[in-house]
Enzyme design. Structure first.
Site, PDB file in Angstrom:
ATOM      1  N   HIS A 160       2.399  55.789 -14.311  1.00  0.00           N
ATOM      2  CA  HIS A 160       2.361  57.231 -14.081  1.00  0.00           C
ATOM      3  C   HIS A 160       2.902  57.572 -12.688  1.00  0.00           C
ATOM      4  O   HIS A 160       3.725  58.482 -12.529  1.00  0.00           O
ATOM      5  CB  HIS A 160       0.913  57.735 -14.242  1.00  0.00           C
ATOM      6  CG  HIS A 160       0.734  59.164 -13.876  1.00  0.00           C
ATOM      7  ND1 HIS A 160       0.774  60.183 -14.804  1.00  0.00           N
ATOM      8  CD2 HIS A 160       0.525  59.746 -12.675  1.00  0.00           C
ATOM      9  CE1 HIS A 160       0.594  61.332 -14.177  1.00  0.00           C
ATOM     10  NE2 HIS A 160       0.439  61.101 -12.889  1.00  0.00           N
ATOM     11  N   GLU A 161       2.454  56.830 -11.666  1.00  0.00           N
ATOM     12  CA  GLU A 161       2.890  57.121 -10.296  1.00  0.00           C
ATOM     13  C   GLU A 161       4.391  56.868 -10.134  1.00  0.00           C
ATOM     14  O   GLU A 161       5.102  57.636  -9.487  1.00  0.00           O
ATOM     15  CB  GLU A 161       2.104  56.275  -9.287  1.00  0.00           C
ATOM     16  CG  GLU A 161       0.617  56.645  -9.192  1.00  0.00           C
ATOM     17  CD  GLU A 161       0.388  58.106  -8.864  1.00  0.00           C
ATOM     18  OE1 GLU A 161       1.154  58.666  -8.051  1.00  0.00           O
ATOM     19  OE2 GLU A 161      -0.543  58.708  -9.429  1.00  0.00           O
TER      20      GLU A 161
HETATM   21 ZN   LIG Z   1       0.423  62.361 -11.342  1.00  0.00          ZN
END
Ligand SMILES: [Zn+2]
Length: 266
Positions: free
Chosen positions: A128-129
């Site tokens: 996600h990051e």
């Molecule tokens: Zn995020």
């Protein structure tokens, strides 16, 4: 007075000719006022600053584990034009947090490992990051905040000058560190969720672990909310969208899942 008006017009012209109106990986329109090199430079400098000011974990098992999961994700990330190598650092802190910066810098706080209970869940956060980086979200957020803060006088701005530096850090998602919170917006969050799911899937992790992760994160916010949640608002709709995203993942070839040994946590 006439001079000021002239300067404003010049600024507008400059912005109109140089503004990059581009498309994100999922086809969303983006306003990007900074070059990829500027953003990479900013991310790299901020990361150096963090490495100087925050304790880095010396725990070998923890470092091996985080590197194992992160490198597995990075194997399926396409080469980037503004930097050649990713750097992953584990910070020794109770913060339930992780981030990825333009310029290929990934930071994971040891506190996150108490909430991300499996390698797959950790991969969900990392994917996600990294999604935020691949989709230029810092550039987008910084562009927006600078426009709001400075009107159209952005042209003469240097990101390294105080007081812009603090705002720049916040634009990178490091707001917890400098006390200015600029959460990612919902479109960016769901975009990163989508990219993260794809990366997890391609890397051989189980994408549905992302649902468990954000559930754990919500549970952990009973007391003080985890730092990650302060920059990543996580309503229930997000978990629903992730569930739907998992069931609609394309059936693409994926790598063998890396065997990453999660160390004992207290
Ligand atoms: Zn995020």
């Amino acid at each position: 007075m006439r001079r000021t008006a002239h300067a404003v017009i010049l600024s507008i012209c400059f912005i109109l000719t140089l503004t990059a109106c581009s498309n994100s990986p999922t086809g969303r329109n983006q306003l990007l006022l900074f070059s990829g090199n500027q953003m990479a430079d900013l991310g790299q400098r901020s990361f150096e600053e963090m490495k100087q000011s925050q304790p880095i974990s010396q725990d070998k098992a923890v470092n091996t584990y985080v590197q194992c999961v992160t490198q597995a994700i990075l194997k399926v990330v396409p080469p980037q034009s503004n930097f050649s190598e990713w750097e992953v650092v584990v910070f020794d802190s109770e913060q339930v947090n992780a981030f990825a910066l333009p310029g290929g810098k990934v930071g994971v706080y040891t506190g996150l490992l108490n909430v991300a209970e499996t390698p797959d869940q950790l991969a969900a956060v990392i994917g996600h990051e990294i999604g935020h980086v691949l989709a230029d979200h810092s550039n987008e957020r910084l562009s927006r905040s600078q426009l709001a803060a400075l009107g159209l006088t952005i042209t003469g701005m240097s990101l390294s000058d105080s007081p812009h530096a603090a705002m720049a850090m916040a634009g990178l998602g490091l707001g917890v560190q400098v006390g200015i919170l600029l959460p990612y917006n919902r479109a960016q969050e769901s975009e990163s969720d989508k990219i993260g799911l794809q990366l997890m899937h391609q890397a051989g992790f189980n994408p549905s672990a992302s649902v468990d992760l954000w559930r754990n994160m919500a549970k952990a916010s009973d007391g003080a909310p985890p730092e990650l949640l302060s920059t990543h608002p996580s309503p229930n709709t997000r978990i629903k969208a992730l569930e739907s995203g998992v069931s609609h993942l394309p059936n693409v070839p994926h790598r063998m899942k890396a065997q990453c040994q999660r160390p004992r946590t207290n």
